[in-house]
Write a protein that holds these residues in place. Structure first.
Motif, PDB file in Angstrom:
ATOM      1  N   TYR A   1     -23.641 -82.274  18.886  1.00 60.34           N
ATOM      2  CA  TYR A   1     -23.518 -82.277  17.471  1.00 60.34           C
ATOM      3  C   TYR A   1     -23.564 -83.720  16.884  1.00 60.34           C
ATOM      4  O   TYR A   1     -23.569 -84.167  15.735  1.00 60.34           O
ATOM      5  CB  TYR A   1     -22.480 -81.510  16.932  1.00 60.34           C
TER       6      TYR A   1
ATOM      7  N   ILE B   1     -17.605 -81.762  11.989  1.00 61.31           N
ATOM      8  CA  ILE B   1     -16.644 -80.965  12.157  1.00 61.31           C
ATOM      9  C   ILE B   1     -17.513 -79.547  12.516  1.00 61.31           C
ATOM     10  O   ILE B   1     -18.316 -79.219  12.145  1.00 61.31           O
ATOM     11  CB  ILE B   1     -15.836 -80.515  10.969  1.00 61.31           C
ATOM     12  N   SER B   2     -16.784 -78.809  13.585  1.00 65.56           N
ATOM     13  CA  SER B   2     -17.433 -77.493  14.095  1.00 65.56           C
ATOM     14  C   SER B   2     -17.090 -76.351  12.958  1.00 65.56           C
ATOM     15  O   SER B   2     -16.449 -76.819  12.171  1.00 65.56           O
ATOM     16  CB  SER B   2     -17.396 -77.371  15.564  1.00 65.56           C
TER      17      SER B   2
ATOM     18  N   SER C   1     -19.690 -88.519  12.022  1.00 61.38           N
ATOM     19  CA  SER C   1     -18.579 -87.678  12.297  1.00 61.38           C
ATOM     20  C   SER C   1     -19.007 -86.045  12.190  1.00 61.38           C
ATOM     21  O   SER C   1     -20.069 -86.220  11.617  1.00 61.38           O
ATOM     22  CB  SER C   1     -17.432 -87.972  10.964  1.00 61.38           C
TER      23      SER C   1
ATOM     24  N   TYR D   1     -13.685 -73.088  14.811  1.00 59.40           N
ATOM     25  CA  TYR D   1     -12.713 -73.710  15.399  1.00 59.40           C
ATOM     26  C   TYR D   1     -12.289 -75.293  14.945  1.00 59.40           C
ATOM     27  O   TYR D   1     -11.272 -75.915  15.252  1.00 59.40           O
ATOM     28  CB  TYR D   1     -13.182 -73.931  17.123  1.00 59.40           C
ATOM     29  N   ARG D   2     -13.080 -75.681  14.169  1.00 58.49           N
ATOM     30  CA  ARG D   2     -12.919 -76.981  13.486  1.00 58.49           C
ATOM     31  C   ARG D   2     -12.607 -78.153  14.312  1.00 58.49           C
ATOM     32  O   ARG D   2     -12.076 -78.960  14.112  1.00 58.49           O
ATOM     33  CB  ARG D   2     -11.935 -76.793  12.574  1.00 58.49           C
ATOM     34  N   ARG D   3     -13.459 -78.124  15.311  1.00 58.64           N
ATOM     35  CA  ARG D   3     -13.400 -79.279  16.365  1.00 58.64           C
ATOM     36  C   ARG D   3     -14.061 -80.571  15.540  1.00 58.64           C
ATOM     37  O   ARG D   3     -14.844 -80.342  14.712  1.00 58.64           O
ATOM     38  CB  ARG D   3     -13.996 -79.289  17.655  1.00 58.64           C
ATOM     39  N   THR D   4     -13.611 -81.620  15.626  1.00 58.19           N
ATOM     40  CA  THR D   4     -13.751 -82.884  15.032  1.00 58.19           C
ATOM     41  C   THR D   4     -14.115 -84.011  15.960  1.00 58.19           C
ATOM     42  O   THR D   4     -13.830 -84.048  17.252  1.00 58.19           O
ATOM     43  CB  THR D   4     -12.823 -83.311  13.979  1.00 58.19           C
ATOM     44  N   TYR D   5     -15.024 -84.771  15.490  1.00 61.93           N
ATOM     45  CA  TYR D   5     -15.547 -86.117  16.349  1.00 61.93           C
ATOM     46  C   TYR D   5     -15.856 -87.199  15.310  1.00 61.93           C
ATOM     47  O   TYR D   5     -16.192 -86.922  14.010  1.00 61.93           O
ATOM     48  CB  TYR D   5     -16.869 -85.628  17.010  1.00 61.93           C
TER      49      TYR D   5
ATOM     50  N   ASP E   1     -23.064 -73.054  14.165  1.00 62.03           N
ATOM     51  CA  ASP E   1     -22.219 -73.419  15.275  1.00 62.03           C
ATOM     52  C   ASP E   1     -22.463 -72.561  16.370  1.00 62.03           C
ATOM     53  O   ASP E   1     -22.764 -71.247  16.199  1.00 62.03           O
ATOM     54  CB  ASP E   1     -20.799 -73.175  14.939  1.00 62.03           C
TER      55      ASP E   1
ATOM     56  N   ALA F   1     -21.645 -75.871  11.988  1.00 61.49           N
ATOM     57  CA  ALA F   1     -21.297 -77.422  12.033  1.00 61.49           C
ATOM     58  C   ALA F   1     -21.548 -78.510  11.221  1.00 61.49           C
ATOM     59  O   ALA F   1     -23.098 -78.255  10.847  1.00 61.49           O
ATOM     60  CB  ALA F   1     -21.493 -77.731  13.672  1.00 61.49           C
TER      61      ALA F   1
END
Length: 128
Positions: free
Chosen positions: A109, A51-52, A49, A55-59, A101, A33
């Motif tokens: 994160y 990105i994991s 921001s 699985y590329r989860r974003t925040y 991750d 991550a």
């Protein structure tokens, strides 16, 4: 030896755009991550921001939603932060950070203490 190197910071006018890069060596970015943090003079470090890994989860923190886009290129082992519609209040030193991750475990994160590796930062100045 793990290294994270940020680049792309510059002086830009309000409303302008920049793309920051975080180039990683010594680790396989796919499994990590990556977070972007920023610190303005006299203020605490803020999570912008992340990105994991697989699985590329974003925040995105609320103040940059709709303006910033985080992405990763695993082949280049690089994470990008595209920053559009920049505001004066975006002025800060931007840092990228990496942590393995945790694959679904409840990890925050957005918390800087979660991260194991840090770059040295790149200066972004938004000014007319």
């Amino acid at each position: 030896q793990v290294q994270l190197v940020e680049s792309g910071g510059a002086l830009v006018q309000p409303g302008g755009s920049l793309r920051l890069s975080c180039a990683a060596s010594g680790l396989t970015l796919y499994n990590y991550a990556i977070g972007w943090f920023r610190q303005a003079p006299g203020k605490e470090r803020e999570g912008v921001s992340y990105i994991s890994g697989p699985y590329r989860r974003t925040y995105y923190t609320e103040s940059v939603k709709g303006r910033f886009i985080i992405s990763r290129d695993n082949a280049e082992n690089t994470v990008y932060l595209q920053m559009n519609s920049l505001k004066v209040e975006d002025t800060a030193v931007y840092y990228c950070a990496a942590t393995l991750d945790r694959m679904g475990l409840p990890v925050d994160y957005t918390d800087s203490t979660t991260y194991d590796y840090w770059g040295r930062g790149t200066q972004v100045t938004v000014s007319a």
